[in-house]
Motif scaffolding. Structure first.
Motif, PDB file in Angstrom:
ATOM      1  N   LYS A 356      13.632  34.026  12.487  1.00  0.00           N
ATOM      2  CA  LYS A 356      14.240  35.131  13.236  1.00  0.00           C
ATOM      3  C   LYS A 356      15.208  35.926  12.364  1.00  0.00           C
ATOM      4  O   LYS A 356      15.335  37.145  12.528  1.00  0.00           O
ATOM      5  CB  LYS A 356      14.974  34.593  14.467  1.00  0.00           C
ATOM      6  CG  LYS A 356      14.067  34.015  15.531  1.00  0.00           C
ATOM      7  CD  LYS A 356      14.868  33.570  16.733  1.00  0.00           C
ATOM      8  CE  LYS A 356      13.962  32.994  17.814  1.00  0.00           C
ATOM      9  NZ  LYS A 356      14.749  32.549  18.995  1.00  0.00           N
ATOM     10  N   SER A 408      17.889  38.118  21.130  1.00  0.00           N
ATOM     11  CA  SER A 408      17.184  38.771  22.244  1.00  0.00           C
ATOM     12  C   SER A 408      17.654  40.211  22.425  1.00  0.00           C
ATOM     13  O   SER A 408      16.854  41.113  22.702  1.00  0.00           O
ATOM     14  CB  SER A 408      17.397  37.981  23.535  1.00  0.00           C
ATOM     15  OG  SER A 408      18.773  37.891  23.851  1.00  0.00           O
ATOM     16  N   LYS A 411      16.206  42.486  19.761  1.00  0.00           N
ATOM     17  CA  LYS A 411      14.811  42.836  20.042  1.00  0.00           C
ATOM     18  C   LYS A 411      14.742  43.997  21.029  1.00  0.00           C
ATOM     19  O   LYS A 411      13.871  44.881  20.914  1.00  0.00           O
ATOM     20  CB  LYS A 411      14.095  41.597  20.606  1.00  0.00           C
ATOM     21  CG  LYS A 411      12.599  41.765  20.711  1.00  0.00           C
ATOM     22  CD  LYS A 411      11.964  40.451  21.146  1.00  0.00           C
ATOM     23  CE  LYS A 411      10.448  40.593  21.223  1.00  0.00           C
ATOM     24  NZ  LYS A 411       9.801  39.320  21.638  1.00  0.00           N
ATOM     25  N   SER A 416      15.176  46.281  13.818  1.00  0.00           N
ATOM     26  CA  SER A 416      14.907  44.987  13.197  1.00  0.00           C
ATOM     27  C   SER A 416      16.226  44.367  12.779  1.00  0.00           C
ATOM     28  O   SER A 416      17.279  45.034  12.755  1.00  0.00           O
ATOM     29  CB  SER A 416      13.990  45.164  11.984  1.00  0.00           C
ATOM     30  OG  SER A 416      14.650  45.909  10.965  1.00  0.00           O
TER      31      SER A 416
END
Length: 554
Positions: A356, A408, A411, A416
């Protein structure tokens, strides 16, 4: 001898009554009286009938014409004591009755009937029949009587017996109806009183709690005394760059140097002491609030006291600067550190462990150091790391741990992680304090929305690898992908390693609705002026240009 009324019936039968002659003894005088009552037969109860089955019945028959010899024999038998009651019962199969009852039908009474007659005729003074019976008969009569009495007692207690249980009439209480009518009124009145008392109790408790909390809050917000006046032992406290007053207060609370964050904030606001500086401080619990704040206003050390065994990366510091600190240690070298942060095999291993965080960084192009922006600014004890690889892994792991709550939201922001960290690095270099960081983040995002270059001096300094305060027009024309004066968009990647505070500022910008596109800072005071167009921006720059040109790094 007391006077006795004459009885004509007896006078006829007893010829010598007036002459005081002894009348002939007739053995069954009692039966005469009982025979008189005999027509009024009482139906025996069920218990006495049950006893008749268990015991042989003793019948009393009358014999009217007895011979003189038999009568004499009977008299003599009655006068003699009975040796064998059973044989006596066999011989005396019948009892004599009074001549008055000779014409009446034969009435046979069982022992239980005789006992019933005895109880019913007690008021008429009838002599019990059981007195003329034998000893065993009297015992049987006694047992039967006790059984009847027990049956009566058990029926009173509500137990099921052979006797018919007497049903007592239930007396209605005349007052019940009145009580039932008055009870709701009394209940409602008591309910009102109870409700009033409950409300009053709750009010008193609420006032007491609020009063206690008010007094406690006042004491907490005005307690500026030392935590431990006799404890002069100093401990090292690190205040990070860009920390807010509330964050500084929480650090002091965690170190047990102040009573509460509320007291610290109250003191700072009432004494206008919000311009505290970052660095390492040596503070002790014996210092009162005034002494602690004075130390924080003067500024602390850039390195910890035990700097020989620790490495500190400050907020907004780049990898090149930190590599020099690593080279000054006795364990690792600068070149080893710089080589490892660009080692492709090592980077792929890290990206696999922290997908991530590093996936977008691995796809970026034209970056100087792949891990720029992903080494968490903190103090590290390099004595516990065996290799440079272990140290870098620990720094990346710390960044991933701090970023976990925000993946989260990143996103949803359509950015990015690489783009987010790039904007955060610019915000970290331009702003000081949470409020200004959030507004500056809003300015950069507003420019990106309209495809306008970010035009940040932080990017130019990174491109030029310089720490100069003032930049020239020629500097802004440098040919570099990091020159965000000429190039629009985010650029290749982060220009330093931002704090988590800068990351949160980008995710939660402020005043974006005001459409700010420009800002300029007074480098001496730190005040920032925000404007919406070029004309207003040029006027603001002209006001602070002379002051800013006089500021140089030392």
């Amino acid at each position: 001898m007391p006077f006795e009324p004459r009885n004509s019936r007896y006078e006829k039968k007893k010829k010598g009554f007036l002459k005081r002659d002894k009348p002939k003894v007739e053995p069954k005088k009692e039966v005469e009286k009982s025979s008189k009552v005999a027509p009024k037969r009482v139906k025996p109860d069920e218990s006495s009938r049950a006893m008749q089955k268990e015991q042989p019945s003793i019948t009393q028959t009358t014999s009217v014409n007895l011979p003189n010899g038999a009568e004499t024999k009977a008299k003599s038998d009655l006068s003699q004591p009975v040796a064998n009651p059973d044989s006596a019962l066999k011989e005396l199969k019948a009892d004599q009755v009074s001549p008055m009852t000779t014409n009446q039908p034969d009435m046979r009474l069982t022992s239980s009937e005789a006992l019933t007659v005895e109880h019913q005729t007690a008021s008429n003074q009838v002599t019990p029949v059981s007195k003329t019976l034998s000893r065993r008969a009297r015992l049987n009569e006694q047992k039967t009587g006790n059984h009847v009495m027990r049956s009566k007692k058990s029926s009173r207690k509500g137990k099921r017996t052979n006797n018919a249980t007497a049903i007592r009439p239930v007396k209605k209480n005349k007052l019940n109806r009145g009580k039932q009518q008055r009870r709701p009124q009394m209940t409602a009145k008591n309910g009102k009183r109870r409700f009033v008392w409950i409300v009053l109790t709750l009010v008193v408790l609420l006032v007491g709690i609020l009063g206690w909390r008010g007094i406690s809050s006042y004491r907490q917000s005005n307690d500026y005394s030392a935590m431990q006046p006799k404890n002069g032992k100093k401990q090292e406290v690190y205040i990070p760059q860009g920390a807010t007053v509330q964050q500084i207060g929480q650090i002091l609370v965690n170190k047990h140097l102040v009573h509460s964050n509320k007291a610290f904030l109250h003191y700072v606001s009432t004494h206008d002491a919000s311009n505290m500086l970052a660095g390492y401080y040596q503070l002790s619990p014996s210092m009162p609030m005034k002494t602690l704040v004075d130390h924080l206003l003067k500024g602390g050390s850039d390195t910890p006291v035990n700097h020989d065994m620790v490495l500190t990366m400050t907020e907004g510091e780049g990898i090149a600067s930190f590599a020099k600190k690593v080279g000054n240690s006795n364990k690792f070298t600068e070149s080893d550190f710089l080589a490892k942060v660009n080692d492709q095999t090592f980077l792929e291993k890290l990206a696999k462990n922290y997908p991530k965080l590093l996936t977008s960084a691995m796809a970026a192009k034209d970056t100087r150091y792949r891990l720029e922006g992903y080494l968490y600014p903190a103090t590290y004890d390099y004595a516990q790391y065996q290799t440079v690889e272990d140290l870098i892994t620990a720094m990346v792991a710390k960044t991933d741990s701090e970023m976990q709550p925000y993946y989260s939201k990143i996103k949803k922001s359509n950015m990015s992680v690489q783009e987010l960290m790039t904007v955060a690095s610019l915000v970290q270099g331009e702003g000081v304090g949470d409020k200004d960081m959030r507004i500056i983040a809003g300015v950069f995002l507003n420019r990106l929305d309209i495809n306008m270059p970010i035009q940040s001096d932080v990017a130019i300094k990174y491109a030029l690898q310089t720490d100069r305060v003032n930049l020239s027009v020629d500097d802004t024309m440098v040919d570099s992908p990091f020159n965000l004066y000429r190039n629009s968009g985010y650029g290749p990647g982060p220009m330093n390693n931002p704090s988590i505070q800068a990351v949160k500022a980008v995710l939660n910008p402020k005043d974006r609705d005001k459409k700010y596109l420009f800002f300029v800072a007074n480098l001496k005071t730190g005040a920032i002026t925000y404007t919406k167009n070029q004309k207003d921006h040029d006027e603001a720059v002209a006001k602070v240009d002379k002051i800013n040109q006089g500021m140089e790094n030392r």
